[in-house]
Design an enzyme around this catalytic site. Structure first.
Site, PDB file in Angstrom:
ATOM      1  CB  CYS B  34      -0.911  -0.141   1.478  1.00  0.00           C
ATOM      2  SG  CYS B  34      -1.946  -1.145   1.313  1.00  0.00           S
ATOM      3  CG  ASP B  36       0.580   3.926   4.204  1.00  0.00           C
ATOM      4  OD1 ASP B  36      -0.053   2.442   3.884  1.00  0.00           O
ATOM      5  OD2 ASP B  36      -0.247   4.466   4.230  1.00  0.00           O
ATOM      6  CB  CYS B  61       3.845   9.672   1.300  1.00  0.00           C
ATOM      7  SG  CYS B  61       2.407  10.385   2.234  1.00  0.00           S
ATOM      8  CB  CYS B 105      -0.342   9.005   6.951  1.00  0.00           C
ATOM      9  SG  CYS B 105      -0.031   9.686   4.902  1.00  0.00           S
TER      10      CYS B 105
END
Lengths: 396, 209
Positions: B34, B36, B61, B105
């Site tokens: 994915c 992350d 990221c 996130c």
């Protein structure tokens, strides 16, 4: 230090000469091109001259070239216009899973409206499967669409071979080529390639944004897709920006006057970037074809254990513009479809970085980019649990 | 769409980075597929239950790194009970906000922290391992962790989940309302599949959109 721009596949800096060539058309040469009236006649003559310059660059006759408001506009005119004029001959079209979004979204649109679409696969370097093309061509196939230079990895399709396969099949399909990404970087001769339609765009070769062109081989029927007042060209209704066309022609002159020197310079610089990365940064992978089989300005490399948006953001902080195939940077948060089609895994797609160079880049800039890239990759790997895992498993 | 200066600061110079030499709990959440993944290490004082030290590693990221960094800052010095209560909205607010498409996130960072605390609690017999059967509530709780990237809110709050049910043999059925040409359609389906798949007892997932 000024920003180092390595995103030339998205758009490129207009050449100063291009801007100069456009300015008179915003001031004293604003007239609409029309007959009999002096300034109108002059504008019309100028457009014809500009058209000849653009047509010459792809070895076409000027009458076969139609200006549009962008590359995407030209792609839509070609695809929708051709299908609308030829739908009575069949309802089957072919493209590939690595084509430019303009082609893929149009294919989806026609699929939705009842057409049958065959999507060709590709190999690990992004070359479309030509055996599959042979099998998919049918008597009711009316159009084959392809992209000359892939927008993600720069892989160049063999257009001559594709045309040959179509001609040798029982199909009478026309061949449409989106050449926006390859134009000005690889030689294009529409007669030699024997394509039926081909599109190019100005802003990818240091021309202005907002102007493209469609080449249509004489004899190929394309219906207008935008209906309205027709003064210059029935396929380009409404008012078209002469300033943009003037800028386009100037950009073409600049790109094609010393074509080979220009391209050799960019190719050498791209090669230098790649070799420097290879030499200084471990655990990388080149994406796309090698050497003469890829557009000379494109380099696409994956950096293991780290994620591309982070690389891009950190380079951005250092004044360097690059692009990434990471899902975190994509519109729909999906892994890059070109990378996935080439059977890269998700990590390789997320860590893929695209560098696209221009004749305005210098070796000093590339040295700075590689210095910073080395630093950024090292730093992000230090933070990565995947790298940590790899190091402990392999006792490095 | 832009990152706040605070996100950029934490991204460029993250706090509490690396593995702890001395830790008594850890957790890893997310997946490389994915794009992350976050790992968090804790050193909890066994008498006071205070998080004395905390650190992280992150594959992801800029906002993934920044949210992991801020969550470790926020949890440090708190009791495990206080740290468990930190929400993803608070973590995002602490960074002066995140773009909607990046809110997930913050969910991942909070999830990882909570998982590390849970692992600590399990190891120290503060809680018992759950072995309850798969049910609708568990599925709904998991769906509440998935954000619709367009607005950065979860699927349950946005009332996008029209039906969620568990049938015989671990079959989970979820109906989600999402426009046909929505660019996040595939992303939402992938996220649901990934989240629900890891729930114990799930054998099959049907997602209707």
């Amino acid at each position: 230090m000024k920003r180092i721009y390595l995103n030339n596949c998205i758009t490129s800096q207009p050449a100063p000469e291009v801007v100069d060539a456009m300015l008179p058309y915003f001031k004293e040469k604003f007239h609409f091109p029309e007959n009999f009236i002096q300034p109108g006649t002059e504008r019309r003559r100028e457009i014809d001259e500009f058209k000849k310059i653009v047509a010459d660059s792809i070895n076409a006759i000027p009458e076969a070239v139609h200006f549009t408001n962008s590359g995407t506009d030209a792609n839509n005119l070609a695809i929708k216009g051709y299908i609308s004029a030829n739908a009575d001959k069949g309802q089957h079209i072919i493209c590939s899973i690595v084509d430019y979004p303009d082609i893929l979204t149009n294919a989806a649109y026609f699929e939705e409206s009842g057409f049958e679409v065959s999507y060709l696969g590709c190999d690990g370097d992004g070359f479309i499967n030509l055996e599959e093309l042979k099998q998919e061509l049918r008597s009711d196939t009316i159009l084959v669409m392809t992209t000359l230079a892939n927008h993600t990895v720069g892989t160049l399709q063999d257009i001559t071979e594709i045309k040959k396969i179509i001609d040798e099949s029982r199909s009478e399909a026309a061949l449409f080529v989106d050449a926006c990404q390859g134009y000005g970087r690889v030689p294009i001769d529409v007669v030699d390639m024997n394509v039926d339609m081909l599109t190019i765009s100005a802003h990818k070769i240091h021309g202005p944004q907002g102007v493209g062109a469609l080449y249509i081989k004489p004899g190929i029927a394309v219906a207008p897709t935008r209906h309205g007042i027709n003064r210059i060209d029935p396929l380009a209704t409404g008012t078209i920006s002469i300033a943009n066309i003037a800028g386009f022609a100037k950009a073409v002159e600049l790109a094609f006057t010393n074509f080979k020197e220009n391209v050799d310079y960019i190719r050498e610089l791209t090669r230098y970037l790649y070799l420097s990365i290879e030499r200084r940064i471990p655990y990388t992978m080149l994406n796309g074809a090698i050497c003469e089989f890829r557009a000379p300005h494109n380099l696409n490399v994956s950096f293991d254990f780290i994620e591309g948006e982070a690389i891009m953001m950190m380079l951005d902080q250092y004044g360097i513009s690059v692009a990434t195939g990471s899902a975190c940077f994509s519109e729909g948060l999906q892994a890059n479809y070109v990378m996935m089609a080439m059977e890269r895994n998700h990590e390789q797609s997320h860590s893929s970085m695209k560098f696209t160079l221009s004749r305005y880049n210098t070796r000093e800039e590339i040295d700075y980019v590689v210095d910073k890239l080395e630093e950024v990759v090292k730093e992000l790997r230090r933070r990565s649990p995947l790298y940590d895992d790899f190091i402990s498993k392999n006792n490095i | 769409m832009q990152y706040s200066q605070k996100v950029l600061d934490h991204f460029m110079k993250p706090h509490n980075l690396g593995k702890l030499d001395k830790s008594n709990a850890e957790a890893t959440e997310g997946s490389p597929a994915c794009g992350d993944q976050v790992s968090i290490w804790l050193n909890v004082n066994e008498e006071t239950q205070l998080i004395e030290d905390i650190s992280f590693l992150s594959y992801g990221c800029a906002s993934n790194i920044a949210t992991a960094s801020i969550i470790t800052d926020m949890a440090k010095g708190k009791t495990i009970k206080e740290a468990k209560a930190i929400s993803w909205k608070e973590a995002a607010a602490e960074l002066d906000g995140l773009p909607p498409v990046k809110m997930h996130c913050s969910v991942l960072a909070v999830d990882t922290l909570r998982k590390a605390i849970k692992n600590y609690e399990l190891a120290h017999h503060l809680i018992k391992a759950e072995k309850g059967a798969l049910n609708k509530e568990i599925v709904l709780a998991e769906l509440a962790k998935i954000l619709y990237p367009k607005v950065g809110e979860d699927l349950i709050s946005l009332k996008m989940v029209k039906y969620a049910g568990v049938a015989e043999g671990g079959k989970v059925i979820i109906d989600v309302e999402i426009p046909k040409f929505d660019k996040f359609r595939e992303n939402v389906a992938d996220e649901i599949r990934e989240h629900i798949e890891k729930l114990p007892g799930v054998k099959d997932i049907t997602i209707n959109m």
